[in-house]
Enzyme design. Structure first.
Site, PDB file in Angstrom:
ATOM      1  N   MET A  30      44.452  36.684  46.702  1.00 21.01           N
ATOM      2  CA  MET A  30      44.170  36.794  48.495  1.00 21.01           C
ATOM      3  C   MET A  30      42.772  37.413  48.443  1.00 21.01           C
ATOM      4  O   MET A  30      42.665  37.924  49.662  1.00 21.01           O
ATOM      5  CB  MET A  30      45.201  37.329  49.063  1.00 21.01           C
ATOM      6  CG  MET A  30      46.651  36.389  48.670  1.00 21.01           C
ATOM      7  SD  MET A  30      47.764  36.730  50.054  1.00 21.01           S
ATOM      8  CE  MET A  30      48.305  38.515  49.883  1.00 21.01           C
ATOM      9  N   ALA A  32      39.816  40.317  48.608  1.00 22.72           N
ATOM     10  CA  ALA A  32      39.742  41.910  48.472  1.00 22.72           C
ATOM     11  C   ALA A  32      39.928  42.331  47.046  1.00 22.72           C
ATOM     12  O   ALA A  32      40.727  43.231  46.751  1.00 22.72           O
ATOM     13  CB  ALA A  32      40.833  42.667  49.313  1.00 22.72           C
ATOM     14  N   LEU A  33      39.143  41.965  46.172  1.00 27.45           N
ATOM     15  CA  LEU A  33      39.244  41.931  44.672  1.00 27.45           C
ATOM     16  C   LEU A  33      39.078  43.404  44.062  1.00 27.45           C
ATOM     17  O   LEU A  33      38.185  44.247  44.615  1.00 27.45           O
ATOM     18  CB  LEU A  33      38.183  41.024  43.809  1.00 27.45           C
ATOM     19  CG  LEU A  33      38.342  39.676  44.440  1.00 27.45           C
ATOM     20  CD1 LEU A  33      37.479  38.794  43.426  1.00 27.45           C
ATOM     21  CD2 LEU A  33      39.834  39.027  44.261  1.00 27.45           C
ATOM     22  N   GLY A  36      42.567  45.209  38.931  1.00 27.08           N
ATOM     23  CA  GLY A  36      43.638  44.349  38.705  1.00 27.08           C
ATOM     24  C   GLY A  36      43.333  42.831  38.568  1.00 27.08           C
ATOM     25  O   GLY A  36      43.650  42.322  37.771  1.00 27.08           O
ATOM     26  N   HIS A  37      42.529  42.374  39.727  1.00 18.92           N
ATOM     27  CA  HIS A  37      42.369  40.849  39.696  1.00 18.92           C
ATOM     28  C   HIS A  37      41.130  40.784  38.419  1.00 18.92           C
ATOM     29  O   HIS A  37      41.230  39.676  37.637  1.00 18.92           O
ATOM     30  CB  HIS A  37      41.366  40.607  40.993  1.00 18.92           C
ATOM     31  CG  HIS A  37      42.187  40.726  42.011  1.00 18.92           C
ATOM     32  ND1 HIS A  37      42.127  41.777  42.970  1.00 18.92           N
ATOM     33  CD2 HIS A  37      43.360  39.949  42.405  1.00 18.92           C
ATOM     34  CE1 HIS A  37      42.976  41.601  44.019  1.00 18.92           C
ATOM     35  NE2 HIS A  37      43.758  40.687  43.606  1.00 18.92           N
ATOM     36  N   GLU A 150      51.719  41.495  36.382  1.00 19.51           N
ATOM     37  CA  GLU A 150      53.073  41.708  36.176  1.00 19.51           C
ATOM     38  C   GLU A 150      53.479  42.808  37.442  1.00 19.51           C
ATOM     39  O   GLU A 150      54.470  43.171  37.697  1.00 19.51           O
ATOM     40  CB  GLU A 150      53.393  42.450  34.976  1.00 19.51           C
ATOM     41  CG  GLU A 150      53.514  41.723  33.665  1.00 19.51           C
ATOM     42  CD  GLU A 150      53.792  42.320  32.573  1.00 19.51           C
ATOM     43  OE1 GLU A 150      53.643  43.564  32.513  1.00 19.51           O
ATOM     44  OE2 GLU A 150      53.920  41.720  31.634  1.00 19.51           O
ATOM     45  N   LYS A 151      52.345  43.206  38.083  1.00 22.08           N
ATOM     46  CA  LYS A 151      52.643  44.062  39.358  1.00 22.08           C
ATOM     47  C   LYS A 151      53.579  43.527  40.173  1.00 22.08           C
ATOM     48  O   LYS A 151      54.220  44.067  40.860  1.00 22.08           O
ATOM     49  CB  LYS A 151      51.305  44.599  40.243  1.00 22.08           C
ATOM     50  CG  LYS A 151      51.466  45.648  40.858  1.00 22.08           C
ATOM     51  CD  LYS A 151      50.170  45.694  41.813  1.00 22.08           C
ATOM     52  CE  LYS A 151      50.228  44.439  42.865  1.00 22.08           C
ATOM     53  NZ  LYS A 151      49.561  45.036  44.094  1.00 22.08           N
ATOM     54  N   SER A 187      45.752  47.762  44.244  1.00 20.62           N
ATOM     55  CA  SER A 187      46.233  46.804  45.047  1.00 20.62           C
ATOM     56  C   SER A 187      45.076  46.695  46.224  1.00 20.62           C
ATOM     57  O   SER A 187      44.633  47.536  46.817  1.00 20.62           O
ATOM     58  CB  SER A 187      47.628  47.233  45.776  1.00 20.62           C
ATOM     59  OG  SER A 187      47.938  46.692  47.129  1.00 20.62           O
TER      60      SER A 187
HETATM   61  P1  AMP Z   1      46.840  39.167  45.122  1.00 25.47           P
HETATM   62  O1  AMP Z   1      45.412  39.138  45.734  1.00 25.47           O
HETATM   63  O2  AMP Z   1      47.129  40.585  45.740  1.00 25.47           O
HETATM   64  O3  AMP Z   1      47.753  38.102  45.817  1.00 25.47           O
HETATM   65  O4  AMP Z   1      46.889  39.453  43.888  1.00 25.47           O
HETATM   66  C1  AMP Z   1      46.443  38.186  43.086  1.00 25.47           C
HETATM   67  C2  AMP Z   1      47.285  38.275  41.644  1.00 25.47           C
HETATM   68  O5  AMP Z   1      46.565  39.528  41.024  1.00 25.47           O
HETATM   69  C3  AMP Z   1      48.576  38.554  41.569  1.00 25.47           C
HETATM   70  O6  AMP Z   1      49.013  37.649  40.320  1.00 25.47           O
HETATM   71  C4  AMP Z   1      48.978  39.893  41.364  1.00 25.47           C
HETATM   72  O7  AMP Z   1      49.894  40.119  40.681  1.00 25.47           O
HETATM   73  C5  AMP Z   1      47.718  40.215  40.567  1.00 25.47           C
HETATM   74  N1  AMP Z   1      47.211  41.801  40.769  1.00 25.47           N
HETATM   75  C6  AMP Z   1      47.259  42.503  41.719  1.00 25.47           C
HETATM   76  N2  AMP Z   1      47.241  43.863  41.482  1.00 25.47           N
HETATM   77  C7  AMP Z   1      47.083  43.779  40.271  1.00 25.47           C
HETATM   78  C8  AMP Z   1      47.088  45.149  39.257  1.00 25.47           C
HETATM   79  N3  AMP Z   1      46.896  46.225  39.674  1.00 25.47           N
HETATM   80  N4  AMP Z   1      47.401  44.842  38.051  1.00 25.47           N
HETATM   81  C9  AMP Z   1      47.302  43.407  37.556  1.00 25.47           C
HETATM   82  N5  AMP Z   1      47.477  42.319  38.336  1.00 25.47           N
HETATM   83  C10 AMP Z   1      47.400  42.490  39.642  1.00 25.47           C
END
Ligand code: AMP
Length: 281
Positions: A30, A32-33, A36-37, A150-151, A187
């Site tokens: 989504m 705001a990288l 983790g991304h 896995e978060k 996050s």
């Molecule tokens: P999001 O942009 O928050 O929807 O996340 C996109 C992907 O990145 C999802 O599969 C999340 O689980 C993963 N993700 C988000 N934060 C982390 C993190 N700290 N470590 C590993 N993967 C992450």
């Protein structure tokens, strides 16, 4: 880096990649990288020839309009973060209307026990939204492998189930959580924490690690009491839920059974920022 907003253009580009016998990895986000991304992209780059990263703030998975409105958005910064010069990475950043037309509603899924606890219970409709967008994106990109963190462990299990039930020809890969040095899970929502909240939010992972240490010796009800007491007087964090669940079914565990893999989950709020984390026990 190629950036697409229209599915037909992306499909056309990817059909040439496939015709050249190259493999495709997919990382849905989504935006705001953060690092983790990046870990998901690194893993996808190591495994496959071309990586598609989607950036799409999916409205149907937000059960709270304020949270959707507050969600940080900056596609140009995201492209710069991943590396605008990288030509093995493709960004897919569609508009809401392109994905949903004028009917911004999720499909209704039955994920069984996987969606009945935790995020499924506390964010009604959330996993229908996740299922809807992941299904649309996987059918658009048709990757060989797709990477999820896995978060969001419950989401990872739900995506695996979705892929099985829709018989999508893709391997789902889970990637371990990337953390700040103090342990706080990275996050996009962390951007909204003050420096003090960010420091204090490390308490979430610290508590999960304590639970892991105590898991052998203490009963599950005792662990619940321990966590409730730990958060009770915390000046910066409000506990939404703590759960110990069977890692496979995600059913709430009330007592321990030998050879069953368990995981502990915490959701807590720092001000109006909702933070999520989990740890294998
Ligand atoms: P999001 O942009 O928050 O929807 O996340 C996109 C992907 O990145 C999802 O599969 C999340 O689980 C993963 N993700 C988000 N934060 C982390 C993190 N700290 N470590 C590993 N993967 C992450």
């Amino acid at each position: 880096m190629n950036v697409f907003t229209h599915p037909p253009h992306l499909r056309q580009y990817l059909s040439k990649i496939r015709a050249a016998n190259k493999t495709i990895g997919f990382v849905p986000t989504m935006g705001a990288l953060h690092e983790g991304h990046r870990a998901l992209v690194d893993r996808a780059e190591a495994d496959t020839d071309v990586v598609v990263m989607s950036i799409f703030v999916n409205p149907t998975q937000f059960n709270n309009t304020a949270d959707l409105e507050r969600y940080p958005r900056n596609v140009q910064a995201d492209i710069a973060f991943i590396g605008a010069k990288k030509n093995n990475i493709v960004v897919f950043a569609p508009h809401v209307k392109t994905i949903y037309g004028s009917n911004v509603v999720p499909k209704d899924y039955d994920f069984g026990s996987l969606s009945q606890t935790m995020e499924g219970k506390h964010r009604p409709g959330h996993f229908n939204g996740v299922g809807t967008i992941v299904s649309i994106l996987l059918k658009t990109v048709v990757p060989d492998r797709a990477y999820f963190g896995e978060k969001d462990f419950q989401q990872l299990q739900i995506v695996k189930k979705l892929v099985r039930s829709e018989r999508l020809p893709v391997t789902i890969v889970g990637v371990p959580t990337v953390r700040e040095t103090n342990g706080l899970a990275l996050s996009s929502r962390n951007q909204r924490l003050s420096a003090e909240q960010r420091r204090e939010a490390a308490f979430i992972f610290k508590t999960l690690k304590e639970v892991k240490l105590k898991f052998r010796a203490k009963s599950i009800p005792k662990l619940h009491r321990y966590v409730a007491a730990a958060f009770k007087d915390h000046p910066f964090l409000r506990l939404e839920y703590f759960e110990i669940a069977n890692e496979k079914t995600l059913k709430t565990a009330h007592r321990k059974h030998k050879k069953t893999p368990y995981r502990a989950f915490i959701v807590a709020h720092a001000g109006n920022v909702r933070l999520i984390d989990n740890l294998a026990l």
